[in-house]
Design a protein around this motif. Sequence first.
Motif, PDB file in Angstrom:
ATOM      1  N   THR A 120       0.832  -1.201   0.000  1.00  0.00           N
ATOM      2  CA  THR A 120       0.000   0.000   0.000  1.00  0.00           C
ATOM      3  C   THR A 120       0.868   1.254   0.000  1.00  0.00           C
ATOM      4  OG1 THR A 120      -1.726  -1.181   1.218  1.00  0.00           O
ATOM      5  CG2 THR A 120      -1.851   1.213   1.221  1.00  0.00           C
ATOM      6  N   LEU A 121       1.932   1.258   0.816  1.00  0.00           N
ATOM      7  CA  LEU A 121       2.840   2.414   0.873  1.00  0.00           C
ATOM      8  C   LEU A 121       3.535   2.634  -0.473  1.00  0.00           C
ATOM      9  CD1 LEU A 121       4.610   2.107   4.351  1.00  0.00           C
ATOM     10  CD2 LEU A 121       2.841   3.735   3.675  1.00  0.00           C
ATOM     11  N   ASP A 122       3.968   1.547  -1.115  1.00  0.00           N
ATOM     12  CA  ASP A 122       4.625   1.674  -2.424  1.00  0.00           C
ATOM     13  C   ASP A 122       3.684   2.323  -3.436  1.00  0.00           C
ATOM     14  OD1 ASP A 122       6.873   0.465  -1.374  1.00  0.00           O
ATOM     15  OD2 ASP A 122       6.475  -1.507  -2.253  1.00  0.00           O
ATOM     16  N   ARG A 123       2.423   1.898  -3.407  1.00  0.00           N
ATOM     17  CA  ARG A 123       1.447   2.469  -4.336  1.00  0.00           C
ATOM     18  C   ARG A 123       1.172   3.937  -4.004  1.00  0.00           C
ATOM     19  NH1 ARG A 123      -2.260  -1.150  -3.758  1.00  0.00           N
ATOM     20  NH2 ARG A 123      -3.613   0.036  -2.391  1.00  0.00           N
ATOM     21  N   LEU A 124       1.077   4.253  -2.696  1.00  0.00           N
ATOM     22  CA  LEU A 124       0.860   5.641  -2.274  1.00  0.00           C
ATOM     23  C   LEU A 124       2.023   6.534  -2.688  1.00  0.00           C
ATOM     24  CD1 LEU A 124      -0.670   5.531   1.319  1.00  0.00           C
ATOM     25  CD2 LEU A 124      -1.610   6.685  -0.688  1.00  0.00           C
ATOM     26  N   ARG A 125       3.241   6.037  -2.494  1.00  0.00           N
ATOM     27  CA  ARG A 125       4.437   6.802  -2.898  1.00  0.00           C
ATOM     28  C   ARG A 125       4.343   7.211  -4.364  1.00  0.00           C
ATOM     29  NH1 ARG A 125       8.847   2.756  -3.475  1.00  0.00           N
ATOM     30  NH2 ARG A 125       7.513   2.348  -5.286  1.00  0.00           N
ATOM     31  N   ALA A 169       7.954  10.469  -0.773  1.00  0.00           N
ATOM     32  CA  ALA A 169       8.245   9.404   0.176  1.00  0.00           C
ATOM     33  C   ALA A 169       7.119   9.376   1.208  1.00  0.00           C
ATOM     34  CB  ALA A 169       9.584   9.658   0.855  1.00  0.00           C
ATOM     35  N   VAL A 170       6.682   8.180   1.606  1.00  0.00           N
ATOM     36  CA  VAL A 170       5.571   8.060   2.568  1.00  0.00           C
ATOM     37  C   VAL A 170       5.977   7.163   3.731  1.00  0.00           C
ATOM     38  CG1 VAL A 170       3.725   8.547   0.927  1.00  0.00           C
ATOM     39  CG2 VAL A 170       4.531   6.199   1.204  1.00  0.00           C
ATOM     40  N   TYR A 171       5.344   7.378   4.875  1.00  0.00           N
ATOM     41  CA  TYR A 171       5.745   6.723   6.114  1.00  0.00           C
ATOM     42  C   TYR A 171       4.520   6.319   6.936  1.00  0.00           C
ATOM     43  CZ  TYR A 171       9.611   9.914   4.942  1.00  0.00           C
ATOM     44  OH  TYR A 171      10.585  10.631   4.281  1.00  0.00           O
ATOM     45  N   ILE A 172       4.650   5.227   7.691  1.00  0.00           N
ATOM     46  CA  ILE A 172       3.699   4.898   8.744  1.00  0.00           C
ATOM     47  C   ILE A 172       4.439   5.054  10.061  1.00  0.00           C
ATOM     48  CG2 ILE A 172       2.375   3.072   9.885  1.00  0.00           C
ATOM     49  CD1 ILE A 172       1.759   1.900   7.178  1.00  0.00           C
ATOM     50  N   SER A 173       3.827   5.761  10.999  1.00  0.00           N
ATOM     51  CA  SER A 173       4.437   5.945  12.306  1.00  0.00           C
ATOM     52  C   SER A 173       3.442   5.588  13.391  1.00  0.00           C
ATOM     53  CB  SER A 173       4.901   7.399  12.468  1.00  0.00           C
ATOM     54  OG  SER A 173       5.586   7.564  13.687  1.00  0.00           O
ATOM     55  N   ARG A 174       3.934   5.051  14.501  1.00  0.00           N
ATOM     56  CA  ARG A 174       3.091   4.687  15.641  1.00  0.00           C
ATOM     57  C   ARG A 174       3.648   5.333  16.902  1.00  0.00           C
ATOM     58  NH1 ARG A 174       0.397   0.026  14.029  1.00  0.00           N
ATOM     59  NH2 ARG A 174      -1.186   0.648  15.547  1.00  0.00           N
ATOM     60  N   TYR A 175       2.779   5.512  17.876  1.00  0.00           N
ATOM     61  CA  TYR A 175       3.209   5.995  19.193  1.00  0.00           C
ATOM     62  C   TYR A 175       3.190   4.787  20.111  1.00  0.00           C
ATOM     63  CZ  TYR A 175       3.877   9.401  22.958  1.00  0.00           C
ATOM     64  OH  TYR A 175       4.393  10.144  23.993  1.00  0.00           O
ATOM     65  N   VAL A 176       4.370   4.265  20.423  1.00  0.00           N
ATOM     66  CA  VAL A 176       4.487   3.001  21.154  1.00  0.00           C
ATOM     67  C   VAL A 176       5.265   3.224  22.449  1.00  0.00           C
ATOM     68  CG1 VAL A 176       5.294   0.616  21.041  1.00  0.00           C
ATOM     69  CG2 VAL A 176       4.518   1.761  18.951  1.00  0.00           C
ATOM     70  N   ASP A 177       4.656   2.860  23.565  1.00  0.00           N
ATOM     71  CA  ASP A 177       5.299   2.995  24.883  1.00  0.00           C
ATOM     72  C   ASP A 177       5.854   4.399  25.100  1.00  0.00           C
ATOM     73  OD1 ASP A 177       4.748   0.298  25.403  1.00  0.00           O
ATOM     74  OD2 ASP A 177       6.647  -0.361  24.512  1.00  0.00           O
ATOM     75  N   GLY A 178       5.063   5.395  24.705  1.00  0.00           N
ATOM     76  CA  GLY A 178       5.446   6.778  24.957  1.00  0.00           C
ATOM     77  C   GLY A 178       6.485   7.347  24.014  1.00  0.00           C
ATOM     78  N   GLU A 179       6.743   6.666  22.908  1.00  0.00           N
ATOM     79  CA  GLU A 179       7.763   7.146  21.967  1.00  0.00           C
ATOM     80  C   GLU A 179       7.260   7.103  20.519  1.00  0.00           C
ATOM     81  OE1 GLU A 179      10.300   8.539  23.089  1.00  0.00           O
ATOM     82  OE2 GLU A 179      10.591   7.710  25.087  1.00  0.00           O
ATOM     83  N   VAL A 180       7.792   8.026  19.706  1.00  0.00           N
ATOM     84  CA  VAL A 180       7.499   8.070  18.276  1.00  0.00           C
ATOM     85  C   VAL A 180       8.330   6.999  17.573  1.00  0.00           C
ATOM     86  CG1 VAL A 180       7.722   9.455  16.171  1.00  0.00           C
ATOM     87  CG2 VAL A 180       6.953  10.534  18.307  1.00  0.00           C
ATOM     88  N   SER A 181       7.683   6.206  16.738  1.00  0.00           N
ATOM     89  CA  SER A 181       8.389   5.157  16.008  1.00  0.00           C
ATOM     90  C   SER A 181       7.906   5.112  14.564  1.00  0.00           C
ATOM     91  CB  SER A 181       8.147   3.800  16.686  1.00  0.00           C
ATOM     92  OG  SER A 181       8.688   2.752  15.912  1.00  0.00           O
ATOM     93  N   VAL A 182       8.812   5.362  13.613  1.00  0.00           N
ATOM     94  CA  VAL A 182       8.478   5.194  12.194  1.00  0.00           C
ATOM     95  C   VAL A 182       8.650   3.712  11.885  1.00  0.00           C
ATOM     96  CG1 VAL A 182       9.093   5.770   9.816  1.00  0.00           C
ATOM     97  CG2 VAL A 182       9.160   7.541  11.582  1.00  0.00           C
ATOM     98  N   THR A 183       7.536   3.032  11.628  1.00  0.00           N
ATOM     99  CA  THR A 183       7.569   1.573  11.522  1.00  0.00           C
ATOM    100  C   THR A 183       7.790   1.065  10.098  1.00  0.00           C
ATOM    101  OG1 THR A 183       5.153   1.581  11.421  1.00  0.00           O
ATOM    102  CG2 THR A 183       6.156   1.217  13.579  1.00  0.00           C
ATOM    103  N   GLN A 184       7.345   1.827   9.101  1.00  0.00           N
ATOM    104  CA  GLN A 184       7.547   1.453   7.698  1.00  0.00           C
ATOM    105  C   GLN A 184       7.566   2.693   6.827  1.00  0.00           C
ATOM    106  OE1 GLN A 184       4.538  -2.145   7.934  1.00  0.00           O
ATOM    107  NE2 GLN A 184       5.486  -2.206   5.921  1.00  0.00           N
ATOM    108  N   TYR A 185       8.222   2.582   5.683  1.00  0.00           N
ATOM    109  CA  TYR A 185       8.227   3.706   4.747  1.00  0.00           C
ATOM    110  C   TYR A 185       8.426   3.180   3.331  1.00  0.00           C
ATOM    111  CZ  TYR A 185      13.312   3.106   4.775  1.00  0.00           C
ATOM    112  OH  TYR A 185      14.573   2.564   4.665  1.00  0.00           O
ATOM    113  N   ALA A 186       8.124   4.026   2.371  1.00  0.00           N
ATOM    114  CA  ALA A 186       8.385   3.707   0.968  1.00  0.00           C
ATOM    115  C   ALA A 186       8.999   4.941   0.325  1.00  0.00           C
ATOM    116  CB  ALA A 186       7.097   3.323   0.244  1.00  0.00           C
ATOM    117  N   ASP A 187      10.190   4.788  -0.221  1.00  0.00           N
ATOM    118  CA  ASP A 187      10.841   5.898  -0.918  1.00  0.00           C
ATOM    119  C   ASP A 187      11.442   5.378  -2.213  1.00  0.00           C
ATOM    120  OD1 ASP A 187      13.004   4.420  -0.028  1.00  0.00           O
ATOM    121  OD2 ASP A 187      14.108   6.139   0.780  1.00  0.00           O
TER     122      ASP A 187
END
Length: 252
Positions: free
Chosen positions: A94-99, A105-123
Amino acid sequence: MALQHRPTAPHHSAQDALRVLETVTRHTSGVTDTEIARESGIDPERLTTLLRMLRREAYVEQSADGAYVTGEALARLGSAHGREQALREKLQRTLDRLRDSVGAAVYISRYVDGEVSVTQYADSPAMPRVNEWVDFRVSAHATAVGKSLLTQLDHAGRRDHLARHRMARLTSRTITSDKLLLSRLESQPATVPVLDLQEYAVGTVCAAVPITAGSAVGCLALSLPVEHAHRLRRAADELNRSAAPVLLSLAI
């Protein structure tokens, strides 16, 4: 299947798509679009758009007689065995198609245990990802990703995050006043993408939209070199409109 309600178009689309999938899943031998419309209560014209998206994402398939059945992607995501790997692969496609569709470049980020985490991206070489010159975990105040995630926390959660991470000035445009930042986060409409106009890095502009499924806070983001800043708002709006498949994958 669970999806936290938020007043944005992608969330409404994902919620409606879940209703369609639940209807299709109940009919193991197949169900017509007329029956789906009747059981789900979704307008036929809107249903046509949703079914097109669900077929493209392989969540449903159409048999020779025109009936809809569950698709391969739904089966993989619905399986306890290998679900995490299936989800990661689905999101990456999905990210590759969105890019390619938004031209950034596109990214998925989550807020995990009180921290910012970029979990996947497509560039790509033509659309490179942001150079993480300052750890994203300590620069939420300056990034579109960080600000989008913080807007989805309550006031206490935002204050806690800022108390743990000093708001350093990264560029001349970085907000370093917690009072000003908290005020802007408070007034940020849920339906409007959060922007970073060279606040994190000189030469880069970014935008992010929320993708909160269940209790997990997340966002979908894009970045562009500043010479393409004139495309940012249009690309951000397209990203927002295209967020439903990502939400759906997370919610299943």
